[in-house]
Design a protein around this motif. Sequence first.
Motif, PDB file in Angstrom:
ATOM      1  N   ARG B 187      38.081  -4.307  63.559  1.00 60.03           N
ATOM      2  CA  ARG B 187      36.982  -4.936  64.284  1.00 60.03           C
ATOM      3  C   ARG B 187      36.905  -4.388  65.698  1.00 60.03           C
ATOM      4  O   ARG B 187      35.827  -4.211  66.266  1.00 60.03           O
ATOM      5  CB  ARG B 187      37.155  -6.473  64.329  1.00 60.03           C
ATOM      6  CG  ARG B 187      36.929  -7.193  63.015  1.00 60.03           C
ATOM      7  CD  ARG B 187      35.573  -7.015  62.418  1.00 60.03           C
ATOM      8  NE  ARG B 187      34.486  -7.341  63.327  1.00 60.03           N
ATOM      9  CZ  ARG B 187      33.207  -7.136  63.053  1.00 60.03           C
ATOM     10  NH1 ARG B 187      32.867  -6.601  61.911  1.00 60.03           N
ATOM     11  NH2 ARG B 187      32.279  -7.471  63.915  1.00 60.03           N
ATOM     12  N   VAL B 188      38.066  -4.121  66.299  1.00 59.21           N
ATOM     13  CA  VAL B 188      38.073  -3.484  67.618  1.00 59.21           C
ATOM     14  C   VAL B 188      37.454  -2.094  67.512  1.00 59.21           C
ATOM     15  O   VAL B 188      36.651  -1.680  68.344  1.00 59.21           O
ATOM     16  CB  VAL B 188      39.519  -3.388  68.163  1.00 59.21           C
ATOM     17  CG1 VAL B 188      39.567  -2.491  69.392  1.00 59.21           C
ATOM     18  CG2 VAL B 188      40.059  -4.767  68.494  1.00 59.21           C
ATOM     19  N   LEU B 189      37.823  -1.387  66.441  1.00 56.25           N
ATOM     20  CA  LEU B 189      37.337  -0.021  66.254  1.00 56.25           C
ATOM     21  C   LEU B 189      35.822   0.045  66.134  1.00 56.25           C
ATOM     22  O   LEU B 189      35.173   0.889  66.742  1.00 56.25           O
ATOM     23  CB  LEU B 189      37.971   0.580  64.988  1.00 56.25           C
ATOM     24  CG  LEU B 189      37.532   2.016  64.666  1.00 56.25           C
ATOM     25  CD1 LEU B 189      38.208   2.972  65.619  1.00 56.25           C
ATOM     26  CD2 LEU B 189      37.873   2.373  63.236  1.00 56.25           C
ATOM     27  N   ALA B 217      33.091  16.282  63.411  1.00 53.89           N
ATOM     28  CA  ALA B 217      34.390  15.872  63.963  1.00 53.89           C
ATOM     29  C   ALA B 217      34.554  14.358  63.860  1.00 53.89           C
ATOM     30  O   ALA B 217      35.618  13.863  63.504  1.00 53.89           O
ATOM     31  CB  ALA B 217      34.507  16.324  65.415  1.00 53.89           C
ATOM     32  N   ALA B 218      33.483  13.627  64.179  1.00 53.62           N
ATOM     33  CA  ALA B 218      33.570  12.170  64.109  1.00 53.62           C
ATOM     34  C   ALA B 218      33.808  11.705  62.675  1.00 53.62           C
ATOM     35  O   ALA B 218      34.619  10.811  62.424  1.00 53.62           O
ATOM     36  CB  ALA B 218      32.286  11.542  64.651  1.00 53.62           C
ATOM     37  N   ILE B 225      41.040   7.727  59.461  1.00 51.45           N
ATOM     38  CA  ILE B 225      41.320   6.311  59.722  1.00 51.45           C
ATOM     39  C   ILE B 225      41.151   5.509  58.435  1.00 51.45           C
ATOM     40  O   ILE B 225      41.975   4.657  58.079  1.00 51.45           O
ATOM     41  CB  ILE B 225      40.374   5.771  60.810  1.00 51.45           C
ATOM     42  CG1 ILE B 225      40.655   6.475  62.132  1.00 51.45           C
ATOM     43  CG2 ILE B 225      40.529   4.269  60.963  1.00 51.45           C
ATOM     44  CD1 ILE B 225      39.664   6.146  63.228  1.00 51.45           C
ATOM     45  N   SER B 226      40.046   5.788  57.723  1.00 51.08           N
ATOM     46  CA  SER B 226      39.787   5.101  56.472  1.00 51.08           C
ATOM     47  C   SER B 226      40.928   5.352  55.484  1.00 51.08           C
ATOM     48  O   SER B 226      41.370   4.457  54.760  1.00 51.08           O
ATOM     49  CB  SER B 226      38.455   5.592  55.901  1.00 51.08           C
ATOM     50  OG  SER B 226      38.277   5.152  54.601  1.00 51.08           O
ATOM     51  N   GLY B 227      41.392   6.606  55.435  1.00 51.97           N
ATOM     52  CA  GLY B 227      42.493   6.946  54.547  1.00 51.97           C
ATOM     53  C   GLY B 227      43.751   6.157  54.890  1.00 51.97           C
ATOM     54  O   GLY B 227      44.474   5.701  54.005  1.00 51.97           O
TER      55      GLY B 227
ATOM     56  N   ARG C 113      36.271   7.302  72.063  1.00 52.36           N
ATOM     57  CA  ARG C 113      37.268   6.262  72.306  1.00 52.36           C
ATOM     58  C   ARG C 113      37.325   5.257  71.167  1.00 52.36           C
ATOM     59  O   ARG C 113      36.306   4.773  70.708  1.00 52.36           O
ATOM     60  CB  ARG C 113      36.908   5.477  73.578  1.00 52.36           C
ATOM     61  CG  ARG C 113      37.315   6.160  74.843  1.00 52.36           C
ATOM     62  CD  ARG C 113      38.637   5.608  75.369  1.00 52.36           C
ATOM     63  NE  ARG C 113      38.727   5.826  76.791  1.00 52.36           N
ATOM     64  CZ  ARG C 113      38.407   4.906  77.708  1.00 52.36           C
ATOM     65  NH1 ARG C 113      38.026   3.706  77.307  1.00 52.36           N
ATOM     66  NH2 ARG C 113      38.478   5.185  78.978  1.00 52.36           N
ATOM     67  N   LEU C 114      38.545   4.928  70.735  1.00 53.81           N
ATOM     68  CA  LEU C 114      38.685   4.042  69.595  1.00 53.81           C
ATOM     69  C   LEU C 114      38.750   2.575  69.973  1.00 53.81           C
ATOM     70  O   LEU C 114      38.691   1.707  69.118  1.00 53.81           O
ATOM     71  CB  LEU C 114      39.955   4.408  68.815  1.00 53.81           C
ATOM     72  CG  LEU C 114      39.964   5.799  68.211  1.00 53.81           C
ATOM     73  CD1 LEU C 114      41.293   6.075  67.555  1.00 53.81           C
ATOM     74  CD2 LEU C 114      38.855   5.943  67.191  1.00 53.81           C
ATOM     75  N   VAL C 115      38.925   2.292  71.248  1.00 53.59           N
ATOM     76  CA  VAL C 115      39.004   0.880  71.648  1.00 53.59           C
ATOM     77  C   VAL C 115      38.060   0.626  72.808  1.00 53.59           C
ATOM     78  O   VAL C 115      37.656   1.533  73.516  1.00 53.59           O
ATOM     79  CB  VAL C 115      40.435   0.481  72.092  1.00 53.59           C
ATOM     80  CG1 VAL C 115      41.350   0.398  70.901  1.00 53.59           C
ATOM     81  CG2 VAL C 115      40.946   1.436  73.124  1.00 53.59           C
ATOM     82  N   GLY C 116      37.726  -0.615  72.981  1.00 47.94           N
ATOM     83  CA  GLY C 116      36.972  -1.010  74.167  1.00 47.94           C
ATOM     84  C   GLY C 116      35.487  -1.044  73.927  1.00 47.94           C
ATOM     85  O   GLY C 116      34.862  -0.025  73.686  1.00 47.94           O
TER      86      GLY C 116
END
Lengths: 288, 336, 254
Positions: B187-189, B217-218, B225-227, C113-116
Amino acid sequence: MQTVFSVAIDALAYGMVLFVISIGLSVTMGLMRVVNLAHGAFAMIGGYIASHATHAMGLGYGAAILLAVAGTVAIAVPVERLLIRRVYGAPELTQVLMTIGLTFCIIGIANYAFGPTLKTIPLPEALRGPVDLGFRSIAAHKLFAIACGAAAALALWLLVEKTAFGVRLRASVDNAAMAAALGVRTRRVYALSFAIAVGLAAFGGIVGAELLPIEPYYALRYMVTFLVVVSVGGAGSIPGALVACLLLGAVDTAGRYLAPEYGEFFFYLAVIAIVSIFPDGLLGRRRR
Amino acid sequence: MTGRRRKAAALNPLLRDVAGLAAIVAVAVAGYWLFPDNLALLTRIIAMALLVVSLDLVTGYCGVATLGHAALFGAGAYAAGIGAVHFGVTDPVAMVAVGLVAGALAGLVAGVVMLRGRGLGQLVLSIAIVYLFHEAANKASRWTGGSDGLAGIAPDPLLGLFGFDLWGRTAYVFGVVLLVVVVALLRVLVRSPFGMLCRGIRQDPVRVAAMGASVDAALVRMFAISGAVAGVGGALNAVSTQVVGLDSLSFTTSAEALVMLVLGGAGSLYGGLVGALAFMWFEDFVSSVNPFHWLTVVGALLIAVVLFAPAGLYGTAARLLGRLGAWLGARLGARR
Amino acid sequence: MSAVFSVAGLNKAFGGLTVAGDISLSLAAGDRVALIGPNGAGKTTFVNLVTGHLAPDSGRVALGGDDITGLGPTRRVRAGLVRTFQVTRLFDDMTPREHVALAVLQRTGRGGRLVGAFEAMDDVAAEADALLDSLGLAEVAGRPAGEIAYGQRRLLEIALALALKPRVLLLDEPAAGVPQADTPRIEAALAGLPPELAVLMIEHDMDLVFRFARRVVVLAAGRIVFDGPPADVAADARVREAYLGNYAHGRGSA
């Protein structure tokens, strides 16, 4: 030398069966732009009807083919009307979901109606034994499959290039809106093309029953293969589909002869390699 | 907007997330008390939920359709299992870590491969990947047990205290904790700049590129991350059921995960959880019946969802609640 | 004065059709140039060639003296060459504030950025709000982009471009499709562009062209037929021929 010849014949037969089944998918994908994962299921239905016709109804091979093709088309047309048509123009994911759902349903119904065992379609006398070519002999049914594939390719080529319907089909594939503006009844073209596509799939399922055995998971097992043919050959391209089928037939058969303990590993590796190297299909035509 | 009002507005989604996590914990506790004999099933549901959530990241948020996600789940499961059986890595937290890394690597590979294709080609690559992994696991039977599966996974007691017993209590609590931590992090991600970028990619990749961001790249990052998430789910499965089978690497599992995601609603993470719970509960309920009937039911369910409730259970409910809230707000506002 | 943006000998042909014929052009900082030409002249193709979406057959593109011919579109944006789209390309589910914040984050290297959440990042939020305010989008800043008026979507496109702090801005028909009543807002936005920014605008609206541009370039059939002050455009023989064809030499003025 014997082995190379056997591999070549097997590859050619397999490739031709793939072609007869997949060309319909290629055309409908190019035409209606629908990712139809249920196409293999129609081939399977054809096989089942033919098997039932020959075993339970005692019909001959030829009659069974006619009945099965007609029967499959009769089943497919309302399915297209009621379900598949609802996802034309929808995002790809939606089409995938709808057609996978359809495939699952068909598999379940097939299993319920016919049971989980392999179904055979008994070949007529003429196709049972080997055919002596002089320097070698090959199984008659393989020769028959190759002949059917070639005949289908030729017939389609004539239909698409030489008839009025073919012109309308090609126009609709290239630019449906323009074709409609020019008076082409695109709805009719779609419906007719879909019927032809499914009919061919059923025919391929019957003719190839020795190579691709009929059982409930058929629709799922060969789904990837049919999709790869369309993706690599380019949707809507007959020569592209032919080349892709022969290539895949060769890869699969070679894998089975040379490294059978590895199962389909090398086949899928080759698929990944081919699709990665030719992301726009073998003939490189980029569709906008 | 002043700084203070802005900070207050930022708090809103945070509160919603805390509420969401609290809901998950509440449901988990209810499950523990209501179904003490069925904890093994509930833990399997949690493992699948992690797979579905990982699929949501790629499909719901980034818009990449894939039928091969079980490859990442299976990679995590087999890595954890092989680590336990062949290398003596039997601490459950270490096993999950192994699964996480294996899943992330598999995700990286899958992402890089799939980005070579476009449209149908991309889908085909995803299917080929899962079949490739399946065949590889089948062939490498010395490590994976082949078609018999990998058995004999014996995890150590969690934290040295709580053993993994027949009742599956430890496994269940372990699973719930993993789920809550993963969902909280995700959820933060999704609210981070990276999460926004991915949502943008789903809607218009050309615009994203025109902003100077590399779409590929994204996507590869999101796949990794999903993996990782899928790998955690697979490892959890290995730890709790103590076997790993080829079905964790199958096309059918991928397809079922997609069904669960669509059933619950893609693009919110919570939808994936709802879908996984509903689907697997229903499957267990119907499981006494012939498995091929189950396939028909899944197919019919999928068609029904596509035609009638494309936003899924959670999505439709959220939309209805949103409309109800707006209607109430208008009514109350008019009153004043 | 060194050119901040230059194109030299750009060529592109599709089979027998030349879409770009030896195009050479340069912009200095602060330039306000309009690119006009009859339909099919190759204006949008030119933008695609220059932004890296289409590979030229030959020629050189340079930004601030650095050769960017070999760079992909994303790298060119990061180098400071930004374009807007003729048909708005926006994220319908995201609000204008989120759009601009995303662009600002991208520019400042925090896009990954992954956070914030960005709302908590003061500088990003402040910059986004200020930019939206300057373009008159403050009231709709919190509504999904799919719900705002077309004129406002166009302004958002410009806001996005500005958020990337470009050195060269390529505007592809910024007023296209905008109702007459809203054109002044677009014009005000164009007038408010940073003075040191070099701007190339493709347009068909001649009033807008003559009010905005200090220099006009005319493209016809892929070639530049005129490059000079706006006052001289209408009288130039080659320009008349490009637009009017044979009628340019026919019976007098229309």
